[in-house]
Write a protein that holds these residues in place. Structure first.
Motif, PDB file in Angstrom:
ATOM      1  N   VAL A  19       0.883  -1.168   0.000  1.00  0.00           N
ATOM      2  CA  VAL A  19       0.000   0.000   0.000  1.00  0.00           C
ATOM      3  C   VAL A  19       0.916   1.212   0.000  1.00  0.00           C
ATOM      4  O   VAL A  19       1.767   1.372   0.880  1.00  0.00           O
ATOM      5  N   LYS A  20       0.788   2.037  -1.038  1.00  0.00           N
ATOM      6  CA  LYS A  20       1.671   3.187  -1.216  1.00  0.00           C
ATOM      7  C   LYS A  20       1.275   4.302  -0.235  1.00  0.00           C
ATOM      8  O   LYS A  20       0.206   4.229   0.387  1.00  0.00           O
ATOM      9  N   PRO A  21       2.137   5.343  -0.112  1.00  0.00           N
ATOM     10  CA  PRO A  21       1.870   6.380   0.893  1.00  0.00           C
ATOM     11  C   PRO A  21       0.480   7.020   0.786  1.00  0.00           C
ATOM     12  O   PRO A  21      -0.120   7.354   1.813  1.00  0.00           O
ATOM     13  N   SER A  95      -3.452 -11.156  -8.308  1.00  0.00           N
ATOM     14  CA  SER A  95      -3.399  -9.867  -7.617  1.00  0.00           C
ATOM     15  C   SER A  95      -3.222  -8.712  -8.592  1.00  0.00           C
ATOM     16  O   SER A  95      -3.734  -7.624  -8.356  1.00  0.00           O
ATOM     17  N   ARG A  96      -2.560  -8.951  -9.724  1.00  0.00           N
ATOM     18  CA  ARG A  96      -2.493  -7.883 -10.743  1.00  0.00           C
ATOM     19  C   ARG A  96      -3.900  -7.565 -11.262  1.00  0.00           C
ATOM     20  O   ARG A  96      -4.231  -6.407 -11.519  1.00  0.00           O
ATOM     21  N   LEU A  97      -4.724  -8.600 -11.411  1.00  0.00           N
ATOM     22  CA  LEU A  97      -6.109  -8.364 -11.847  1.00  0.00           C
ATOM     23  C   LEU A  97      -6.898  -7.612 -10.776  1.00  0.00           C
ATOM     24  O   LEU A  97      -7.710  -6.738 -11.084  1.00  0.00           O
ATOM     25  N   ASN A 101      -5.377  -1.761 -13.849  1.00  0.00           N
ATOM     26  CA  ASN A 101      -4.427  -1.082 -14.723  1.00  0.00           C
ATOM     27  C   ASN A 101      -3.593  -0.055 -13.965  1.00  0.00           C
ATOM     28  O   ASN A 101      -4.089   0.604 -13.057  1.00  0.00           O
ATOM     29  N   THR A 102      -2.314   0.081 -14.391  1.00  0.00           N
ATOM     30  CA  THR A 102      -1.410   1.064 -13.781  1.00  0.00           C
ATOM     31  C   THR A 102      -2.036   2.459 -13.774  1.00  0.00           C
ATOM     32  O   THR A 102      -1.928   3.192 -12.796  1.00  0.00           O
ATOM     33  N   ASN A 103      -2.684   2.803 -14.881  1.00  0.00           N
ATOM     34  CA  ASN A 103      -3.357   4.098 -14.983  1.00  0.00           C
ATOM     35  C   ASN A 103      -4.804   3.965 -14.489  1.00  0.00           C
ATOM     36  O   ASN A 103      -5.617   3.311 -15.135  1.00  0.00           O
TER      37      ASN A 103
HETATM   38  P1  GDP Z   1       2.704  -0.983 -12.039  1.00  0.00           P
HETATM   39  O1  GDP Z   1       3.488  -2.275 -12.093  1.00  0.00           O
HETATM   40  O2  GDP Z   1       1.276  -1.175 -12.493  1.00  0.00           O
HETATM   41  O3  GDP Z   1       2.774  -0.298 -10.707  1.00  0.00           O
HETATM   42  O4  GDP Z   1       3.333   0.014 -13.130  1.00  0.00           O
HETATM   43  P2  GDP Z   1       4.867   0.246 -13.557  1.00  0.00           P
HETATM   44  O5  GDP Z   1       5.750  -0.806 -13.010  1.00  0.00           O
HETATM   45  O6  GDP Z   1       4.889   0.485 -15.033  1.00  0.00           O
HETATM   46  O7  GDP Z   1       5.200   1.644 -12.871  1.00  0.00           O
HETATM   47  C1  GDP Z   1       5.467   1.709 -11.495  1.00  0.00           C
HETATM   48  C2  GDP Z   1       4.791   2.913 -10.903  1.00  0.00           C
HETATM   49  O8  GDP Z   1       5.321   4.093 -11.482  1.00  0.00           O
HETATM   50  C3  GDP Z   1       3.278   3.019 -11.180  1.00  0.00           C
HETATM   51  O9  GDP Z   1       2.488   2.240 -10.319  1.00  0.00           O
HETATM   52  C4  GDP Z   1       3.064   4.498 -10.961  1.00  0.00           C
HETATM   53  O10 GDP Z   1       3.035   4.805  -9.565  1.00  0.00           O
HETATM   54  C5  GDP Z   1       4.322   5.089 -11.561  1.00  0.00           C
HETATM   55  N1  GDP Z   1       4.119   5.440 -12.968  1.00  0.00           N
HETATM   56  C6  GDP Z   1       4.125   4.599 -14.030  1.00  0.00           C
HETATM   57  N2  GDP Z   1       3.914   5.267 -15.185  1.00  0.00           N
HETATM   58  C7  GDP Z   1       3.756   6.564 -14.825  1.00  0.00           C
HETATM   59  C8  GDP Z   1       3.526   7.764 -15.566  1.00  0.00           C
HETATM   60  O11 GDP Z   1       3.392   7.767 -16.787  1.00  0.00           O
HETATM   61  N3  GDP Z   1       3.432   8.930 -14.842  1.00  0.00           N
HETATM   62  C9  GDP Z   1       3.580   8.962 -13.482  1.00  0.00           C
HETATM   63  N4  GDP Z   1       3.473  10.151 -12.850  1.00  0.00           N
HETATM   64  N5  GDP Z   1       3.803   7.852 -12.753  1.00  0.00           N
HETATM   65  C10 GDP Z   1       3.896   6.668 -13.420  1.00  0.00           C
END
Ligand code: GDP
Ligand code: MG
Length: 161
Positions: A19-21, A95-97, A101-103
């Motif tokens: 859990v991030k900050p 857990s990824r599911l 999505n990252t975004n």
């Molecule tokens: P995750 O595995 O889904 O967490 O994604 P990644 O490994 O690609 O990136 C790690 C973390 O970096 C992400 O969870 C975000 O917190 C951050 N991050 C990734 N891409 C971006 C971006 O384009 N902009 C910003 N501000 N943060 C990003």
């Protein structure tokens, strides 16, 4: 017992969840832990810590050249994180599911990011993205002695034995 657990293929897979900050600040730790417990995974390690820069730098070793990297490190050191190790069948992929999505704009409702976040720079949670990555991250964040081998009494309710 331990024997039963170890003979079921894939059951002892482990992943690093953090859990991030922003998630800790927003008091989402309980909700997030609950999702992994209810899904059927077993908690084998958990701690609250202020992440050191050298750990974050190794953790995000593949992102050093990204333009957002300095902001990412500032974000991840802006307050405590809750690091956890969860164990179970296919836990890395599942857990990824669950995380989504990252975004967050692309994360489906029902996922952790899809339910609790709106912007990629504050996406609440980390989950390892491969079994090898998980092993590396668990070693980075946890000492062996901080991980507990224990038998879940309802193991046979989640797994065919
Ligand atoms: P995750 O595995 O889904 O967490 O994604 P990644 O490994 O690609 O990136 C790690 C973390 O970096 C992400 O969870 C975000 O917190 C951050 N991050 C990734 N891409 C971006 C971006 O384009 N902009 C910003 N501000 N943060 C990003
Ligand atoms: Mg990643």
């Amino acid at each position: 017992g331990c024997y039963t657990t170890s003979v079921i293929a894939g059951v002892s897979e482990r992943t690093l969840i953090a859990v991030k900050p922003d998630g800790v600040q927003r008091r989402l730790v309980g909700q997030i832990v609950q999702r992994f417990e209810q899904r059927g995974f077993k908690l084998v390690g958990m701690k609250l810590l202020q992440a050191r820069e050298d750990i974050l730098s190794q953790h995000y070793h593949d992102l050093h050249k990204k333009p957002f990297y300095p902001n990412l490190l500032r974000y991840m050191s802006s307050g405590p994180v809750v690091a956890m190790v969860w164990e179970g069948h296919n836990v890395v992929r599942t857990s990824r599911l669950m995380v989504g999505n990252t975004n967050p704009a692309e994360a489906y409702p029902g996922t952790i990011r899809g339910d609790y976040s709106v912007h990629i720079s504050r996406n609440v949670i980390h989950a390892s993205d491969s079994v090898e990555g998980a092993q590396r991250e668990i070693q980075l964040w946890f000492d062996r002695r901080e991980l507990v081998d224990w038998d879940c009494c309802d193991h046979s309710s989640s797994y065919q034995v």
